[in-house]
Design an enzyme around this catalytic site. Sequence first.
Site, PDB file in Angstrom:
ATOM      1  N   HIS A  19     -12.450  18.612  36.309  1.00 38.83           N
ATOM      2  CA  HIS A  19     -11.386  19.447  37.020  1.00 38.83           C
ATOM      3  C   HIS A  19     -11.575  19.305  38.467  1.00 38.83           C
ATOM      4  O   HIS A  19     -12.646  19.287  39.123  1.00 38.83           O
ATOM      5  CB  HIS A  19     -11.704  20.780  36.480  1.00 38.83           C
TER       6      HIS A  19
ATOM      7  N   HIS B 283      -9.554  17.595  21.268  1.00 36.98           N
ATOM      8  CA  HIS B 283      -8.616  16.996  21.918  1.00 36.98           C
ATOM      9  C   HIS B 283      -8.712  15.254  21.856  1.00 36.98           C
ATOM     10  O   HIS B 283      -9.893  14.851  21.964  1.00 36.98           O
ATOM     11  CB  HIS B 283      -8.523  17.253  23.540  1.00 36.98           C
TER      12      HIS B 283
ATOM     13  N   TRP C 257      -5.781  12.590  34.262  1.00 34.67           N
ATOM     14  CA  TRP C 257      -6.623  11.358  34.279  1.00 34.67           C
ATOM     15  C   TRP C 257      -7.893  11.661  33.772  1.00 34.67           C
ATOM     16  O   TRP C 257      -8.723  12.428  34.154  1.00 34.67           O
ATOM     17  CB  TRP C 257      -6.842  10.943  35.797  1.00 34.67           C
TER      18      TRP C 257
ATOM     19  N   THR D  96      -3.106  18.744  23.955  1.00 31.72           N
ATOM     20  CA  THR D  96      -3.648  19.465  25.195  1.00 31.72           C
ATOM     21  C   THR D  96      -2.394  20.295  25.694  1.00 31.72           C
ATOM     22  O   THR D  96      -1.320  20.066  25.534  1.00 31.72           O
ATOM     23  CB  THR D  96      -4.301  18.610  26.085  1.00 31.72           C
ATOM     24  N   THR D  97      -2.808  21.192  26.547  1.00 35.62           N
ATOM     25  CA  THR D  97      -1.851  22.118  27.304  1.00 35.62           C
ATOM     26  C   THR D  97      -1.030  21.257  28.024  1.00 35.62           C
ATOM     27  O   THR D  97       0.358  21.410  27.935  1.00 35.62           O
ATOM     28  CB  THR D  97      -2.612  22.845  28.065  1.00 35.62           C
TER      29      THR D  97
ATOM     30  N   ASN E 279      -3.506  26.592  32.970  1.00 42.31           N
ATOM     31  CA  ASN E 279      -4.908  27.146  32.927  1.00 42.31           C
ATOM     32  C   ASN E 279      -5.419  28.113  34.157  1.00 42.31           C
ATOM     33  O   ASN E 279      -6.683  27.931  34.687  1.00 42.31           O
ATOM     34  CB  ASN E 279      -5.873  26.410  32.456  1.00 42.31           C
TER      35      ASN E 279
HETATM   36  N1  CTP Z   1      -6.014  16.756  32.085  1.00 41.22           N
HETATM   37  C1  CTP Z   1      -6.216  15.455  32.260  1.00 41.22           C
HETATM   38  N2  CTP Z   1      -7.344  14.935  32.750  1.00 41.22           N
HETATM   39  C2  CTP Z   1      -8.461  15.853  33.128  1.00 41.22           C
HETATM   40  C3  CTP Z   1      -8.217  17.444  32.870  1.00 41.22           C
HETATM   41  C4  CTP Z   1      -7.030  17.611  32.433  1.00 41.22           C
HETATM   42  O1  CTP Z   1      -5.369  14.605  31.985  1.00 41.22           O
HETATM   43  N3  CTP Z   1      -9.471  15.322  33.582  1.00 41.22           N
HETATM   44  C5  CTP Z   1      -4.772  17.353  31.517  1.00 41.22           C
HETATM   45  C6  CTP Z   1      -4.825  17.569  30.016  1.00 41.22           C
HETATM   46  O2  CTP Z   1      -3.429  17.429  29.733  1.00 41.22           O
HETATM   47  C7  CTP Z   1      -5.020  19.230  30.250  1.00 41.22           C
HETATM   48  C8  CTP Z   1      -4.418  19.626  31.208  1.00 41.22           C
HETATM   49  O3  CTP Z   1      -4.511  18.550  32.358  1.00 41.22           O
HETATM   50  O4  CTP Z   1      -4.463  19.847  29.023  1.00 41.22           O
HETATM   51  C9  CTP Z   1      -4.944  20.924  32.036  1.00 41.22           C
HETATM   52  O5  CTP Z   1      -6.332  20.789  32.115  1.00 41.22           O
HETATM   53  P1  CTP Z   1      -7.243  21.770  31.582  1.00 41.22           P
HETATM   54  O6  CTP Z   1      -6.919  23.304  32.120  1.00 41.22           O
HETATM   55  O7  CTP Z   1      -8.567  21.277  31.688  1.00 41.22           O
HETATM   56  O8  CTP Z   1      -7.179  21.751  29.836  1.00 41.22           O
HETATM   57  P2  CTP Z   1      -8.272  21.789  28.637  1.00 41.22           P
HETATM   58  O9  CTP Z   1      -8.747  23.206  28.781  1.00 41.22           O
HETATM   59  O10 CTP Z   1      -9.038  20.444  29.120  1.00 41.22           O
HETATM   60  O11 CTP Z   1      -7.542  21.655  27.470  1.00 41.22           O
HETATM   61  P3  CTP Z   1      -6.471  22.650  26.632  1.00 41.22           P
HETATM   62  O12 CTP Z   1      -6.075  23.791  27.666  1.00 41.22           O
HETATM   63  O13 CTP Z   1      -5.569  21.784  26.460  1.00 41.22           O
HETATM   64  O14 CTP Z   1      -7.399  23.084  25.658  1.00 41.22           O
END
Ligand code: CTP
Length: 319
Positions: free
Chosen positions: A277, A293, A263, A241-242, A132
């Site tokens: 994040h 998710h 995490w 998830t991504t 992302n």
């Molecule tokens: N992730 C994680 N723990 C967090 C935040 C993210 O394990 N606290 C992992 C997840 O596998 C997530 C990836 O890191 O898919 C990328 O994070 P993010 O950009 O936040 O993805 P999201 O927008 O939350 O989810 P997605 O893009 O999959 O819809």
Amino acid sequence: GAEVVINGSSSPAVVDRSNESIKHNIQPASAKWRHNQTLSLRIRKQILKFLDAEKDISVLKGTLKPGDIIHYIFDRDSTMNVSQNLYELLPRTSPLKNKHFGTCAIVGNSGVLLNSGCGQEIDTHSFVIRCNLAPVQEYARDVGLKTDLVTMNPSVVQRAFEDLVNATWREKLLQRLHSLNGSILWIPAFMARGGKQRVEWVNELILKHHVNVRTAYPSLRLLHAVRGYWLTNKVHIKRPTTGLLMYTLATRFCNQIYLYGFWPFPLDQNQNPVKYHYYDSLKYGYTSQASPHTMPLEFKALKSLHEQGALKLTVGQCD
Ligand code: CTP
């Protein structure tokens, strides 16, 4: 409790459904972990029954033409037309064609990366995947800089770039895209209808400014195939998830896979608060009913694979 059984391993790991981070103690990094080559190969083979990362990483030019109609994967009743710009940005051949790497890093976006000092270690891997369009420059010490593939959900344009409301935000996104400098930009354009306009804006920016990125747009079957694989292994994921998508794809072309920034818990192993994040103030939302998710469930599956040596999770400091 939920059972996590990976590919007929002789001792399936049984875990409970609790979300408490304290239950997810990962052994101190350097100590016991050993790569399990046999298991990694078995997983690769098993996943190949559901999808082929080389193909499913992107729709190719030969398979679509401008004007074709696509039904969104999560909004089957909504359609989009393949625009001329999108068509132009479709790769002719898979960006992963015949690619093999010794070690790969997949960098998730959890705040657990802050103060991890993992940047150098991450950058030593042959292939680094990020999610992302997360910023790296300001966090290089903890997350590194090397980027071979970065994903971009269309919602990123809204969340991180204010839907390009003015020239300043357009310039910011443009700079970020320029900084990718030849890496693969992976845009899930066909998942949900909400992203239509945002994908078009990004495509237009890339073409107009001759941005040096290799665009890729995941195949229409990827999501269901990934879900199918994990379901078969009794991991009941609503919508992967991504991060999980990237792991599933990486098994195809990476010998060893290292995960950082995974995490999905508000407290770390020492009960200190962890940001959702590492780079913004977004809050934990995955526990809400609305979120598609099931990150803690995914995490349990990944943890089980870590314990079996199929991948390595780093959730603390790097040495
Ligand atoms: N992730 C994680 N723990 C967090 C935040 C993210 O394990 N606290 C992992 C997840 O596998 C997530 C990836 O890191 O898919 C990328 O994070 P993010 O950009 O936040 O993805 P999201 O927008 O939350 O989810 P997605 O893009 O999959 O819809």
